[in-house]
Design a protein around this motif. Structure first.
Motif, PDB file in Angstrom:
ATOM      1  N   LYS A   1       0.834  -1.205   0.000  1.00 18.96           N
ATOM      2  CA  LYS A   1       0.000   0.000   0.000  1.00 18.96           C
ATOM      3  C   LYS A   1       0.864   1.248   0.000  1.00 18.96           C
ATOM      4  O   LYS A   1       0.548   2.239  -0.668  1.00 18.96           O
ATOM      5  CB  LYS A   1      -0.909  -0.022   1.235  1.00 18.96           C
ATOM      6  N   LYS A   2       1.954   1.181   0.723  1.00 19.48           N
ATOM      7  CA  LYS A   2       2.831   2.345   0.847  1.00 19.48           C
ATOM      8  C   LYS A   2       3.431   2.749  -0.497  1.00 19.48           C
ATOM      9  O   LYS A   2       3.594   3.939  -0.794  1.00 19.48           O
ATOM     10  CB  LYS A   2       3.942   2.040   1.850  1.00 19.48           C
ATOM     11  N   VAL A   3       3.788   1.768  -1.324  1.00 18.65           N
ATOM     12  CA  VAL A   3       4.400   2.076  -2.626  1.00 18.65           C
ATOM     13  C   VAL A   3       3.375   2.069  -3.761  1.00 18.65           C
ATOM     14  O   VAL A   3       3.724   2.289  -4.921  1.00 18.65           O
ATOM     15  CB  VAL A   3       5.542   1.083  -2.951  1.00 18.65           C
ATOM     16  N   GLY A   4       2.110   1.819  -3.442  1.00 16.56           N
ATOM     17  CA  GLY A   4       1.068   1.830  -4.466  1.00 16.56           C
ATOM     18  C   GLY A   4       1.213   0.719  -5.479  1.00 16.56           C
ATOM     19  O   GLY A   4       0.952   0.908  -6.673  1.00 16.56           O
TER      20      GLY A   4
ATOM     21  N   MET B   1       8.250   9.488 -20.373  1.00 17.99           N
ATOM     22  CA  MET B   1       8.115   9.689 -18.931  1.00 17.99           C
ATOM     23  C   MET B   1       7.528  11.069 -18.630  1.00 17.99           C
ATOM     24  O   MET B   1       6.681  11.214 -17.731  1.00 17.99           O
ATOM     25  CB  MET B   1       9.465   9.524 -18.243  1.00 17.99           C
ATOM     26  N   ALA B   2       7.977  12.068 -19.394  1.00 18.88           N
ATOM     27  CA  ALA B   2       7.436  13.425 -19.185  1.00 18.88           C
ATOM     28  C   ALA B   2       5.920  13.436 -19.391  1.00 18.88           C
ATOM     29  O   ALA B   2       5.173  13.981 -18.567  1.00 18.88           O
ATOM     30  CB  ALA B   2       8.117  14.407 -20.132  1.00 18.88           C
ATOM     31  N   ARG B   3       5.487  12.830 -20.457  1.00 20.12           N
ATOM     32  CA  ARG B   3       4.040  12.823 -20.744  1.00 20.12           C
ATOM     33  C   ARG B   3       3.287  12.024 -19.688  1.00 20.12           C
ATOM     34  O   ARG B   3       2.180  12.412 -19.289  1.00 20.12           O
ATOM     35  CB  ARG B   3       3.795  12.248 -22.133  1.00 20.12           C
ATOM     36  N   ARG B   4       3.863  10.887 -19.264  1.00 21.49           N
ATOM     37  CA  ARG B   4       3.181  10.077 -18.263  1.00 21.49           C
ATOM     38  C   ARG B   4       3.090  10.794 -16.917  1.00 21.49           C
ATOM     39  O   ARG B   4       2.202  10.522 -16.101  1.00 21.49           O
ATOM     40  CB  ARG B   4       3.921   8.740 -18.089  1.00 21.49           C
ATOM     41  N   LEU B   5       4.005  11.749 -16.674  1.00 20.74           N
ATOM     42  CA  LEU B   5       3.959  12.553 -15.447  1.00 20.74           C
ATOM     43  C   LEU B   5       3.037  13.763 -15.602  1.00 20.74           C
ATOM     44  O   LEU B   5       2.873  14.544 -14.662  1.00 20.74           O
ATOM     45  CB  LEU B   5       5.366  13.031 -15.088  1.00 20.74           C
TER      46      LEU B   5
ATOM     47  N   PRO C   1       5.736  16.363  -6.792  1.00 20.22           N
ATOM     48  CA  PRO C   1       5.212  16.908  -5.528  1.00 20.22           C
ATOM     49  C   PRO C   1       3.730  17.223  -5.666  1.00 20.22           C
ATOM     50  O   PRO C   1       3.285  17.797  -6.665  1.00 20.22           O
ATOM     51  CB  PRO C   1       6.043  18.177  -5.336  1.00 20.22           C
ATOM     52  N   GLY C   2       2.972  16.836  -4.661  1.00 24.52           N
ATOM     53  CA  GLY C   2       1.535  17.050  -4.689  1.00 24.52           C
ATOM     54  C   GLY C   2       0.758  15.889  -5.269  1.00 24.52           C
ATOM     55  O   GLY C   2      -0.465  15.812  -5.094  1.00 24.52           O
ATOM     56  N   GLN C   3       1.444  14.999  -5.961  1.00 18.76           N
ATOM     57  CA  GLN C   3       0.769  13.824  -6.494  1.00 18.76           C
ATOM     58  C   GLN C   3       0.700  12.733  -5.438  1.00 18.76           C
ATOM     59  O   GLN C   3       1.497  12.701  -4.489  1.00 18.76           O
ATOM     60  CB  GLN C   3       1.495  13.292  -7.732  1.00 18.76           C
ATOM     61  N   ASN C   4      -0.221  11.826  -5.605  1.00 13.55           N
ATOM     62  CA  ASN C   4      -0.349  10.684  -4.717  1.00 13.55           C
ATOM     63  C   ASN C   4       0.793   9.705  -4.978  1.00 13.55           C
ATOM     64  O   ASN C   4       0.970   9.245  -6.100  1.00 13.55           O
ATOM     65  CB  ASN C   4      -1.697  10.000  -4.958  1.00 13.55           C
ATOM     66  N   PRO C   5       1.600   9.380  -3.967  1.00 14.38           N
ATOM     67  CA  PRO C   5       2.698   8.414  -4.167  1.00 14.38           C
ATOM     68  C   PRO C   5       2.211   7.075  -4.715  1.00 14.38           C
ATOM     69  O   PRO C   5       2.981   6.352  -5.349  1.00 14.38           O
ATOM     70  CB  PRO C   5       3.292   8.254  -2.766  1.00 14.38           C
ATOM     71  N   LEU C   6       0.927   6.765  -4.459  1.00 18.30           N
ATOM     72  CA  LEU C   6       0.405   5.489  -4.945  1.00 18.30           C
ATOM     73  C   LEU C   6       0.288   5.455  -6.469  1.00 18.30           C
ATOM     74  O   LEU C   6       0.151   4.381  -7.061  1.00 18.30           O
ATOM     75  CB  LEU C   6      -0.963   5.207  -4.319  1.00 18.30           C
TER      76      LEU C   6
END
Length: 810
Positions: free
Chosen positions: A260-263, A572-576, A525-530
């Motif tokens: 759960k911690k790492v999603g 990766m940029a687009r996926r972020l 930053p601000g995104q859900n770590p999961l």
């Protein structure tokens, strides 16, 4: 009676030497190819079958879902297998394998007395390894061979290389690698004489020794750290499916919080040991598997070749049968019954098939080294106890013999004597329609194989020529495998940069074409770590981008001291959720680690093979560590500007000897490693090339025989035509025309089948050549041209015969 039949059969074979030779040659070559392919496929399915109770051994595979990505791996977290044995009584034993190559340690410097050399394929294994897997111990015993730390079991070729004629047991060798320099005591020597295994190691190190092996003992991660190949052996009678249904609750019991911690979504699956070598699609295999699709294609090719050879035999047999119609009539007048005639014709057919297929066996012994080189296999020929090969051999003899002999045996023998003796049989028994149908079928198969050659070669050419997003030409990689070598790396790199033939020198943990084991979840930053992405990454220095020829689309390259900066790819940029042009300067957070900053965005490049789409990927300026794990760039990538590689390597070797005295030099051309990614398809292409040409050759043998028979049947017609003024060219056209229609009809049938088959094969590539009409037309034109050349040669020979000789009997 039997002696009479045999004498008659041999007399017939001698009387028709040319047809006998064509039949025997076609059957021998076809059967040789068929038998070898069967041996090859059987060899691929034999992996791991030598293990005692192999059917009870399973590998624990992991299926992951993280950040919108899903993939399957052959590895899992270290504590899973031991805990399974504790919690489930049906798990009788477990063992784990950790290949050091997963962590970039491809070679280990081994020293014994004055000897020093690099050894690859080194694995850390649990002390239970030789309890689960069966090896023949040449020296030592399985029981306690790896109980103590810093003990090692050697593969026999490695032991012979180190010790020669000395007894290795109890001797101490020094292994120097990225984990330092340590002494290991030799406690056993094994060989692979019992059978082939998907696990191949030259040295088995005790897991509780050092490095990543010792780390596997201490780690308590259930979500991450998926680097162990874990195996369990179930108790007799245990149900793997029942155990598998309990695995989700088992994983949730110990790892729910971590997952759960790492999603991460993680599922454990049990894969039977006997299916490992023939299953593809998993990440992290220790040896390259051979997929079932590939093996089915080979078996299909074997079947096609044998069918083509059998069609040749049947065509020529039915063609020659009409020549013996009067013989049948005479025999029946003299009192021969139908049963005797059936036995006679079937016996002759079986004898000829037996001769043809029998010749294939000694030919197979002779051709075996070349065929093994073609397939990249090492198949010994042990036919004495190989039941499947003998069963195939008998099936070929009986099926071909009975099918080819059935026409003269059952049809001619049933014909009324008066019609045969009067000559009223040609229109009934010529079986021209049967032969034409068989020729159509034969060339349909041949055109299928030839079209396969065209498409596969086109795809491989496309793969080799495609712009991968980086430059692979003139790139040479030097490897630094131990602490001493790494310590002297900076001096070697700086000296290389002084050479006029060097454009750039960069360092990295990996380079394009290699399987990348480094990955870690990143989020904004601000995104859900999961919802973190889990990109693969290289740890590099500030010169790697230039050395690899990678293009930046925005931002800047690394600078010295940029250890908190990364360069990400466009995907990766687009996926972020970032615009690649504006992404530089954005902060990213590696899960449970200090944030980093995007220095630049690089153009997408194919760091893996073209089987896969480009996925999120990044370069991380290092050395760097994550959660106590650290990596240092140990591969040096050199971008040269010369075509004189021998001169460059002389200079590089001189620098190596100066900066790293006593260290063996190791290097590779990056383009060679990129080509290795497609080794299976290159092998498939070579196999199809060879066997397709053989199939076409066998088909042409049959056409040659049929053309000769047709010319013989029309000898007087040809003579009359020539007397009446027909030209040689006109007669050649007349005789050849009969064989053009069947080939064209075969092309019409083969084209849609070939399109379907090649379309399915191309689906395994993320990047593939489009199927085009010319690929199929080329296959048909090649087959037609070869067929016409074959027939025309025989027709030309018949057309040039003096008509006086053709007509003198009249």
């Amino acid at each position: 009676m039997f002696r009479n039949y045999l004498t008659t059969a041999l007399r017939n074979l001698r009387k028709n030497r040319m047809f006998t030779l064509v039949n025997v040659a076609g059957l021998a070559i076809g059967t040789l190819c068929c038998l070898y392919i069967v041996l090859y496929v059987e060899d691929q399915y034999s992996y791991d079958r030598h293990n005692i109770r192999a059917e009870d051994i399973y590998r624990i595979d992991s299926h992951f879902g993280i950040g919108g990505q899903a993939f399957s791996s052959v590895t899992t977290s270290p504590p899973i297998a031991p805990q399974l044995k504790k919690d489930f009584p049906e798990v009788e034993q477990y063992t784990r394998v950790v290949p050091t190559s997963m962590f970039g340690i491809k070679e280990h410097l081994v020293r014994y007395k004055e000897k020093a050399f690099y050894e690859s394929d080194v694995d850390f294994v649990d002390s239970t390894f030789f309890d689960v897997f069966t090896y023949h111990f040449d020296r030592g015993t399985a029981g306690a061979s790896l109980l103590e730390p810093y003990t090692v079991v050697l593969l026999k070729p490695t032991a012979d290389k180190i010790f020669g004629d000395e007894d290795p047991l109890g001797k101490v060798i020094t292994i120097d690698n990225a984990y330092g320099k340590h002494d290991f005591k030799v406690t056993g020597v094994v060989d692979e004489s019992l059978g082939k295994s998907h696990i191949h190691a030259n040295m088995f190190l005790a897991m509780n020794s050092n490095g990543i092996g010792a780390y596997a003992y201490s780690v308590n991660q259930w979500a991450g750290e998926n680097f162990t190949h874990a195996y369990i052996r179930l108790a007799p009678g245990a149900h793997p499916a029942r155990l598998e249904t309990a695995l989700p609750a088992f994983l949730d019991r110990y790892g729910a919080d971590q997952l759960k911690k790492v999603g991460m979504h993680k599922k454990l699956m049990l894969q039977p040991l006997l299916s490992i070598h023939t299953t593809t699609g998993y990440i992290g295999e220790m040896t390259r598997p051979t997929g079932k699709t590939f093996l089915r294609i080979l078996m299909l090719i074997a079947l096609l070749i044998q069918v083509i050879a059998c069609i040749n035999f049947m065509n020529l047999s039915t063609a020659r049968a009409s020549k013996r119609a009067k013989e049948v009539g005479v025999r029946k007048v003299l009192g021969a019954g139908r049963k005797e005639l059936v036995r006679q014709f079937l016996g002759e057919s079986l004898l000829l098939v037996l001769i043809g297929t029998g010749i294939a066996i000694p030919l197979l012994y002779i051709a075996l080294p070349q065929l093994n080189q073609l397939t990249g296999a090492d198949i010994p020929l042990h036919l004495a106890g190989n039941a499947s090969v003998w069963a195939l051999f008998i099936a070929i003899v009986l099926s071909t013999g009975f099918l080819a002999g059935s026409y003269p045996a059952f049809y001619l023998s049933a014909f009324r004597v008066i019609k045969v003796m009067k000559g009223n049989f040609t229109s009934h028994i010529s079986a021209g329609g049967i032969r034409r149908s068989l020729v159509v079928f034969q060339f349909t198969l041949s055109i299928l194989l030839v079209t396969g050659i065209v498409v596969i070669r086109s795809q491989l050419h496309y793969v080799m020529q495609k712009d991968l997003g980086f430059s692979q030409d003139k790139r040479i990689v030097f490897f630094f495998r131990n602490d001493n070598a790494v310590a002297h790396m900076p001096a070697f790199v700086e000296d290389l940069r002084q050479l006029s033939s060097v454009k750039a020198v960069g360092r990295s943990t990996f380079y394009p074409s290699q399987d990348v084991s480094n990955d870690w979840p990143f989020y904004r930053p601000g995104q859900n770590p999961l919802s973190a992405l889990d990109p693969k990454f290289y740890i590099t220095d500030e010169h790697f981008v230039q050395a690899a020829g990678i293009t930046l689309v925005s931002g800047r390259d690394f600078r010295e001291g940029d250890s908190s900066r990364v360069i990400i790819n466009e995907t990766m940029a687009r996926r972020l959720g970032l615009d690649p042009a504006k992404a530089p300067g954005t902060r990213l957070i590696p899960l449970n680690n200090p944030p980093v900053e995007i220095a630049g965005v690089m153009k997408d490049f194919n760091y893996a093979s073209l089987y896969e789409d480009v996925k999120p990927f990044m370069l991380w300026c290092g050395p760097h560590g994550i959660n106590g794990w650290s990596a240092y760039p140990s591969d040096v990538l050199v971008n040269t500007n010369t075509d004189d590689y021998s001169a460059f390597m002389e200079q590089a070797l001189a620098i190596w000897k100066k900066d790293l005295p006593g260290e063996p030099i190791q290097y590779r051309f990056m383009s060679d490693d990129i080509q290795l990614q497609y080794e299976a398809d290159i092998t498939l292409a070579n196999i199809i090339n060879t066997f397709a040409l053989i199939a076409v050759f066998i088909s042409c043998l049959g056409l040659f025989g049929l053309a000769a028979f047709s010319a013989e049947q029309r000898t007087k017609e040809i003579g009359i035509r020539k007397v009446l003024g027909a030209s040689v060219g006109g007669i050649v056209q007349l005789l050849s025309g009969d064989f053009v229609k069947p080939v064209l009809l075969g092309f019409a049938i083969a084209t849609p089948v070939a399109w379907w088959a090649m379309h399915r094969w191309l689906q395994s590539y993320a990047y593939r050549v489009p199927l085009s009409w010319w690929m199929f037309v080329l296959g048909g034109v090649l087959a037609l041209t070869i067929a016409l050349l074959t027939v025309s040669l025989q027709a030309l020979r018949a057309a040039r015969v003096n008509p006086v000789k053709s007509l003198r009997s009249e």
